[in-house]
Design an enzyme around this catalytic site. Sequence first.
Site, mmCIF file in Angstrom:
data_model
loop_
_atom_site.group_PDB
_atom_site.id
_atom_site.type_symbol
_atom_site.label_atom_id
_atom_site.label_comp_id
_atom_site.label_asym_id
_atom_site.label_seq_id
_atom_site.Cartn_x
_atom_site.Cartn_y
_atom_site.Cartn_z
ATOM 1 N N GLN A 1 -9.900 -0.302 7.505
ATOM 2 C CA GLN A 1 -9.475 0.815 6.668
ATOM 3 C C GLN A 1 -9.985 0.628 5.240
ATOM 4 O OE1 GLN A 1 -5.218 0.519 8.733
ATOM 5 N NE2 GLN A 1 -5.180 2.027 7.086
ATOM 6 N N ARG B 1 7.832 0.154 -2.038
ATOM 7 C CA ARG B 1 7.957 1.477 -1.420
ATOM 8 C C ARG B 1 9.291 1.609 -0.677
ATOM 9 N NH1 ARG B 1 5.047 6.165 -0.149
ATOM 10 N NH2 ARG B 1 3.168 5.479 -1.217
ATOM 11 N N PHE C 1 4.720 2.268 5.377
ATOM 12 C CA PHE C 1 4.514 1.219 4.353
ATOM 13 C C PHE C 1 5.814 0.844 3.631
ATOM 14 C CE2 PHE C 1 2.364 -0.497 0.486
ATOM 15 C CZ PHE C 1 1.331 -1.205 1.071
ATOM 16 N N GLU D 1 1.518 9.702 7.288
ATOM 17 C CA GLU D 1 2.698 8.863 7.484
ATOM 18 C C GLU D 1 4.032 9.609 7.559
ATOM 19 O OE1 GLU D 1 1.236 6.656 4.025
ATOM 20 O OE2 GLU D 1 1.991 4.868 5.028
HETATM 21 N N1 MTE Z 1 -3.695 8.592 12.967
HETATM 22 C C1 MTE Z 1 -4.482 8.003 13.897
HETATM 23 N N2 MTE Z 1 -4.902 8.736 14.937
HETATM 24 N N3 MTE Z 1 -4.830 6.684 13.807
HETATM 25 C C2 MTE Z 1 -4.388 5.901 12.757
HETATM 26 O O1 MTE Z 1 -4.722 4.722 12.687
HETATM 27 N N4 MTE Z 1 -3.061 5.775 10.684
HETATM 28 C C3 MTE Z 1 -1.956 6.365 9.912
HETATM 29 C C4 MTE Z 1 -2.172 7.857 9.724
HETATM 30 N N5 MTE Z 1 -2.491 8.492 10.968
HETATM 31 C C5 MTE Z 1 -3.549 6.493 11.756
HETATM 32 C C6 MTE Z 1 -3.252 7.874 11.901
HETATM 33 C C7 MTE Z 1 -1.767 5.750 8.606
HETATM 34 S S1 MTE Z 1 -0.894 4.309 8.480
HETATM 35 C C8 MTE Z 1 -2.227 6.337 7.456
HETATM 36 S S2 MTE Z 1 -1.909 5.678 5.942
HETATM 37 C C9 MTE Z 1 -3.039 7.565 7.493
HETATM 38 O O2 MTE Z 1 -3.263 8.027 8.815
HETATM 39 C C10 MTE Z 1 -4.373 7.295 6.817
HETATM 40 O O3 MTE Z 1 -5.232 8.369 6.855
HETATM 41 P P1 MTE Z 1 -5.166 9.619 5.843
HETATM 42 O O4 MTE Z 1 -4.854 9.094 4.488
HETATM 43 O O5 MTE Z 1 -6.514 10.207 5.932
HETATM 44 O O6 MTE Z 1 -4.075 10.495 6.363
HETATM 45 N N1 HPA Z 2 0.515 2.587 0.842
HETATM 46 C C1 HPA Z 2 -0.414 1.976 1.601
HETATM 47 N N2 HPA Z 2 -1.157 1.003 1.163
HETATM 48 C C2 HPA Z 2 -0.976 0.584 -0.084
HETATM 49 C C3 HPA Z 2 -0.046 1.174 -0.923
HETATM 50 C C4 HPA Z 2 0.744 2.221 -0.427
HETATM 51 O O1 HPA Z 2 1.594 2.787 -1.108
HETATM 52 N N3 HPA Z 2 -0.092 0.543 -2.108
HETATM 53 C C5 HPA Z 2 -1.037 -0.400 -1.972
HETATM 54 N N4 HPA Z 2 -1.585 -0.387 -0.751
HETATM 55 MO MO1 MOS Z 3 -1.123 3.449 6.117
HETATM 56 S S1 MOS Z 3 0.360 2.040 6.399
HETATM 57 O O1 MOS Z 3 -0.824 3.453 4.406
HETATM 58 O O2 MOS Z 3 -2.486 2.424 6.321
#
Ligand code: MTE
Ligand code: HPA
Ligand code: MOS
Length: 769
Positions: free
Chosen positions: A211, A324, A358, A726
């Site tokens: 990521q 958080r 998180f 999330e």
């Molecule tokens: N959706 C899928 N299909 N696979 C993933 O790994 N990760 C989640 C969410 N949705 C995830 C997912 C997490 S922890 C986060 S922080 C967000 O997707 C990250 O992507 P975005 O910021 O583009 O929403």
């Molecule tokens: N979310 C996910 N990852 C992070 C954050 C958060 O708020 N802060 C630092 N890394």
């Molecule tokens: Mo999502 S736990 O912020 O990668």
Amino acid sequence: MNAPEKFVAQAAARPATGQPRIHESARAHVAGAATYVDDIPEVKGTLHAAPILSKLARGRLLAVDATLALEMEGVQDVILARDIPGDPFLSTFVHDEPVLALDTVEFVGQVIGVVVAETVMQARRAARQVQVDIEPLPAILDVREAVRQQSFVLPPVTVRRGEPEQGIARAPHRLAGALDVGGQEHFYLEGQVGYALPLEQGQWWIHSSTQHPAEVQHWVAHALGVPANAVRVDCRRMGGGFGGKETQAGHVAVWAALAAHKTGRPVKMRLDRDDDFLVTGKRHPFAYDYEVGFDDAGRILGLKLMLAANCGWSADLSGPVADRAVFHVDNAYFLGDVEIVSYRCKTNVQSHTAFRGFGGPQGMIVTEALLGEIARVLGMDPLDVRKANLYGIEDRNVTHYQMPVEDNILAPLIARLEHDADYRHRRAAIAQWNAASPVIKRGLALTPVKFGISFTATFFNQAGALVHVYTDGSVQVNHGGTEMGQGLHTKVCQLVADELGVPFERVRISSTDTGKVPNASATAASSGTDLNGRAAQFAARQIRQRLAEYVAGKQNCRPEQVLFAHGQVSGPDAVMGWEQLVDDAWHARVQLWSDGFYRTPKIHYDRHTLTGRPFYYFAYGAACTEVAIDTLTGENRVLKVDILHDVGHSINPAIDIGQIEGGFVQGMGWLTTEQLVWDAKGQLATHAPSTYKIPATGDVPAHLRIALWPEPNREDNVGGSKAVGEPPFMLAISVWEALRDAVAAANGQPRVALDAPATAENVLKALRG
Ligand code: MTE
Ligand code: HPA
Ligand code: MOS
């Protein structure tokens, strides 16, 4: 034309944004044509690495004898800490994690070294034959024991407002108690993997399922003792990350790079599922103690709360995760007089890390549990108690960390869901059912979510992008965000397509590459589209501006009079095709590519007191869940779920609804069947799908109805949208609250001793008091 083709063709006639576009890789995913790191054709001479793991939870590392392993077929080398050319500590913020164990081990599964061999199986077999001599030392495995011994990875943090002791003392009713909430394994379908290729003149190319490519680059450079410009990291996609590849991918990439450095050959490291479980961190388990005072309407008058986060052996992201959690203890509710003490406990297990939400889920769940208990003690409907505690609009609207809640839509949102899910009638019907049914008991809960959007570490809230228009009019976008299945690349292409007025199909994203956009933040905190989408939009806007100026010069008009839509560019005098314009402009030497940069406005907070405005805005939602439990076995089932969720003005409703479904079901797994068990020696006993149960398709409730709230984001966010990755995860707290409701109905007692996860065993224990 088959159905999906027809669907795409129809949608192409309209602007891209706001349409339910299929994922840019959907067809490749299902056809097996999408490339993951382990699918990349191997370069000649590639070796494979496997980890040597600690079998003790804590001890002094006396000796490592690899003689036997080195004699095995195909084995090339063994890499230990002494082989690290750069810093033996990973370049994390706290600098507390050795890359490979130095003179101590701190958990079962800690990586002591890696074995490299011609094949994966040779490496894995040989790794088991390495003799490791460890002198045992006492370990801390329990989070409450860590609190007693003041064993912390980071100092405690206290957030306090008003006079909670007086509030509790003066309240007509009081409750006190404790709660334990378990962790969660990410169980991404694609396990952790890194592939390190040494190039000419000390340069490196790393394929990583990560990521956060920029952090992998930084860690690899640091461990190899080379500058960042010697390391290029790329990631086309992950087979899921869920937070588990925010930092944990870096370890695997560094181990592969070290092995490649020592052997001078390309090295791939792919953990098998059991090792992945044993080596990498998970969601933080939490323990809580609380004391709360409340009035006859169930309103909280004073709250004292202790949150102990089980961080494992090192800090990793535990600081921001625990922050958080503190920021989300309020969830949707005004806590006037409150004290929260947050411990960041060091224990001898895996180093727990980011996982969807998180820390937010761990913050909210305790308050939701309290409100359920308060309602039952007062003999009220829990929804009425929740409503009585909601943030106000004009008053009671400042969080315990001093941020005013300015975009609160929960009162009307809850009212609509209450109506659409027929909450009151069902409450009455369930009471009747329970009165007549001796064995199967039902429960119901409607719980809200308010989740803060922005990285809690403010400086991460920045992003860059590059947009290239080629002379044939096709468009390539690069940005710092990564694709893990969540549809980020699809949304960014939609935004860029509309900015340039070209069909969605003209825009592509290849892979995320540190050589294209540098210093990118992790794709995390749900802000991937907010940050990268805006940066890409700004980059495209600059190209459009240049093209508009070019057309304006030709047609003797102002650039604002030039319109871009549907693959056509029109000025007052003439309309031309996008391709023609691009070709003309290139011949006229107009720059056809641009960068874009975005940083989130308005946010700031004090890291020490945790006060300020950490979040740009909040995402809201609510879920109404009905469950049934079998009081003889503890088995339980989720029967019916209705969700109303706020994604603002959706950029892609198909993807957003998919995120809501996936987040909810993953949250349900966390709170019901997914149980991590460490034995008395600190060995994780549940390290495979045979013993660790994630939800299967058959566990998805037959009735799972999702609706989107119709208003756009009140803050100026990309396309009027809100982050969605999330927040829906926490809607699953309704499942757990419904199970507690059912247990209370069975026991005829208001207090419910049910921790999380609510496995069949735990439900049965709660039923037996
Ligand atoms: N959706 C899928 N299909 N696979 C993933 O790994 N990760 C989640 C969410 N949705 C995830 C997912 C997490 S922890 C986060 S922080 C967000 O997707 C990250 O992507 P975005 O910021 O583009 O929403
Ligand atoms: N979310 C996910 N990852 C992070 C954050 C958060 O708020 N802060 C630092 N890394
Ligand atoms: Mo999502 S736990 O912020 O990668």
